[in-house]
Design an enzyme around this catalytic site. Structure first.
Site, mmCIF file in Angstrom:
data_model
loop_
_atom_site.group_PDB
_atom_site.id
_atom_site.type_symbol
_atom_site.label_atom_id
_atom_site.label_comp_id
_atom_site.label_asym_id
_atom_site.label_seq_id
_atom_site.Cartn_x
_atom_site.Cartn_y
_atom_site.Cartn_z
ATOM 1 C CB SER A 138 -0.886 -0.061 1.177
ATOM 2 O OG SER A 138 -1.619 1.250 1.334
ATOM 3 C CE1 TYR B 266 -3.741 -2.061 5.136
ATOM 4 C CE2 TYR B 266 -3.089 0.222 4.489
ATOM 5 C CZ TYR B 266 -3.680 -1.163 4.169
ATOM 6 O OH TYR B 266 -3.852 -1.395 3.026
ATOM 7 C CE LYS C 83 -1.246 -3.754 3.350
ATOM 8 N NZ LYS C 83 -1.366 -5.272 2.515
HETATM 9 N N1 LIG Z 1 -8.712 -0.571 -1.687
HETATM 10 C C1 LIG Z 1 -7.712 0.183 -1.392
HETATM 11 O O1 LIG Z 1 -7.915 1.451 -1.402
HETATM 12 C C2 LIG Z 1 -6.221 -0.323 -0.883
HETATM 13 C C3 LIG Z 1 -5.307 0.588 -1.098
HETATM 14 C C4 LIG Z 1 -3.988 -0.022 -0.821
HETATM 15 C C5 LIG Z 1 -3.776 -1.246 -0.608
HETATM 16 N N2 LIG Z 1 -4.805 -2.047 -0.439
HETATM 17 C C6 LIG Z 1 -4.451 -3.458 -0.021
HETATM 18 O O2 LIG Z 1 -4.994 -4.371 -1.221
HETATM 19 C C7 LIG Z 1 -5.758 -5.589 -0.428
HETATM 20 C C8 LIG Z 1 -7.230 -5.918 -0.833
HETATM 21 O O3 LIG Z 1 -7.683 -5.011 -0.426
HETATM 22 P P1 LIG Z 1 -9.186 -4.765 -1.160
HETATM 23 O O4 LIG Z 1 -9.190 -3.315 -0.850
HETATM 24 O O5 LIG Z 1 -9.176 -5.258 -2.483
HETATM 25 O O6 LIG Z 1 -10.221 -5.564 0.169
HETATM 26 P P2 LIG Z 1 -11.644 -6.145 -0.119
HETATM 27 O O7 LIG Z 1 -12.461 -5.297 -1.299
HETATM 28 O O8 LIG Z 1 -12.182 -5.591 1.402
HETATM 29 O O9 LIG Z 1 -11.448 -7.343 -0.205
HETATM 30 C C9 LIG Z 1 -10.617 -8.219 0.711
HETATM 31 C C10 LIG Z 1 -10.802 -9.656 0.281
HETATM 32 O O10 LIG Z 1 -9.850 -10.284 1.207
HETATM 33 C C11 LIG Z 1 -10.418 -11.220 2.003
HETATM 34 N N3 LIG Z 1 -9.688 -11.173 3.213
HETATM 35 C C12 LIG Z 1 -9.750 -10.448 4.227
HETATM 36 N N4 LIG Z 1 -9.074 -10.996 5.127
HETATM 37 C C13 LIG Z 1 -8.603 -12.163 4.885
HETATM 38 C C14 LIG Z 1 -7.828 -13.226 5.452
HETATM 39 N N5 LIG Z 1 -7.476 -13.049 6.878
HETATM 40 N N6 LIG Z 1 -7.844 -14.480 4.902
HETATM 41 C C15 LIG Z 1 -8.240 -14.597 3.637
HETATM 42 N N7 LIG Z 1 -8.753 -13.561 3.076
HETATM 43 C C16 LIG Z 1 -9.014 -12.551 3.653
HETATM 44 C C17 LIG Z 1 -12.006 -11.047 1.820
HETATM 45 O O11 LIG Z 1 -12.639 -12.074 1.934
HETATM 46 P P3 LIG Z 1 -13.168 -12.471 3.458
HETATM 47 O O12 LIG Z 1 -13.447 -11.145 4.352
HETATM 48 O O13 LIG Z 1 -14.242 -13.406 3.146
HETATM 49 O O14 LIG Z 1 -12.090 -13.216 4.009
HETATM 50 C C18 LIG Z 1 -12.134 -10.266 0.511
HETATM 51 O O15 LIG Z 1 -12.042 -11.350 -0.482
HETATM 52 C C19 LIG Z 1 -5.291 -5.346 1.047
HETATM 53 O O16 LIG Z 1 -4.006 -5.953 1.261
HETATM 54 C C20 LIG Z 1 -5.070 -4.079 1.295
HETATM 55 O O17 LIG Z 1 -4.319 -3.614 2.416
HETATM 56 C C21 LIG Z 1 -6.185 -1.680 -0.780
#
Ligand SMILES: NC(=O)c1ccc[n+]([C@@H]2O[C@H](COP(=O)([O-])OP(=O)(O)OC[C@H]3O[C@@H](n4cnc5c(N)ncnc54)[C@H](OP(=O)(O)O)[C@@H]3O)[C@@H](O)[C@H]2O)c1
Length: 263
Positions: A142, A155, A159
């Site tokens: 991130s 967080y 990261k």
């Molecule tokens: N969206 C952003 O703005 C953003 C920015 C920077 C970085 N990121 C990073 O991108 C990644 C994905 O984020 P996202 O925004 O795509 O999230 P999201 O839309 O909330 O989706 C999260 C996914 O991860 C799964 N998950 C969560 N905890 C888990 C665990 N302990 N074990 C297995 N699966 C798990 C969830 O399913 P379940 O809850 O059913 O397990 C879901 O499939 C993360 O690492 C986040 O830190 C996101």
């Protein structure tokens, strides 16, 4: 561009939604076989069904990527379904952990979720990738790992540690053909983020669009907008591909110009 990964086998954690699911779809479109892992069974089955409808060979495994025993089970499920693992995309992660309400357990939980989940899966995959002389591992970091913010201090610290761990892995295994890299998304309109907007909007009596605008004011993005999951997924798919054969230990910002400092 032909990614050169037809019939490669990829594990994607956090694969039922957001960046993980979008990455699985891109890898599947390039001909890879996919093992999706996430905790919620219904969402996971829906995600697998959507990929199958697009002609992707996919298996799903319910697991918590932040638990050591589940990491083994994720790996074994991929081997049981497709015989081996060539690619691991570690997208499970998230959280906040503000400094103001410092909580020891929360910092530990976010470290396990954002760092150990990825490192443990990578280390489970490395021996056989190394033996075959080919592997791709992508950690989803991130911009918060590059720029500190007290509102999500735990967080961000996790990261940042993930970037460091990716570099260590890369130094250890690149010469054996196992290439480890990170993508660093900025604010991306995933299911998780959109649900957060909605919850905040209901709390404040405003619209979800208002919440997003406020986010963009607090952390300006040069392009003036948040990203979409597929825009991050394209970068992940490239790093997982044959085409990325000279990229190792990189931290690729996919953030529309959020981070202002040079590396
Ligand atoms: N969206 C952003 O703005 C953003 C920015 C920077 C970085 N990121 C990073 O991108 C990644 C994905 O984020 P996202 O925004 O795509 O999230 P999201 O839309 O909330 O989706 C999260 C996914 O991860 C799964 N998950 C969560 N905890 C888990 C665990 N302990 N074990 C297995 N699966 C798990 C969830 O399913 P379940 O809850 O059913 O397990 C879901 O499939 C993360 O690492 C986040 O830190 C996101």
């Amino acid at each position: 561009m032909d990614l050169g990964i037809k019939d490669r086998v990829a594990i994607v954690t956090g694969g039922s939604k957001g960046i993980g699911l979008a990455a699985a779809a891109e890898l599947g479109r390039a001909g890879a076989k996919i093992l999706l892992a996430a905790r919620g069974e219904a969402d996971l089955d829906d995600a697998a069904e959507r990929l199958r409808a697009d002609g992707v060979q996919v298996a799903a495994h319910v697991a918590d990527a932040a638990k050591a025993e589940d990491v083994d089970a994720i790996y074994e499920a991929a081997v049981a379904a497709f015989g081996r693992v060539d690619i691991a995309v570690c997208s499970a992660g998230g959280g906040h952990g503000p400094l103001r309400t410092f909580d020891w357990e929360e910092w530990v939980r976010l470290y396990e979720l954002n760092v150990l989940s990825a490192v443990a899966l990578a280390m489970r995959c490395v021996p056989e990738m190394r033996e075959r002389g080919w592997g791709r591992i992508v950690f989803v970091g991130s911009t918060s790992g590059r720029e500190a913010d007290a509102r999500w201090a735990a967080y961000g610290a996790a990261k940042a540690a993930l970037l460091h761990a990716a570099k260590s892995l890369s130094l250890g295994y690149s010469k054996h053909g196992v290439l480890v890299n990170c993508v660093l998304p900025g604010l991306t309109r995933t299911e998780g983020v959109l649900a957060g907007y909605q919850a905040q909007a209901e709390r404040l009596g405003v619209t979800a669009d208002d919440v997003e605008q406020r986010m963009l004011e607090l952390q300006p993005i040069a392009m003036g907008r948040a990203g979409e999951s597929v825009e991050v997924a394209d970068a992940i798919a490239f790093l997982c591909s044959e085409r990325a054969s000279w990229i190792a230990g990189a931290s690729l910002l996919v953030d529309g110009g959020t981070i202002r400092v040079t590396p």
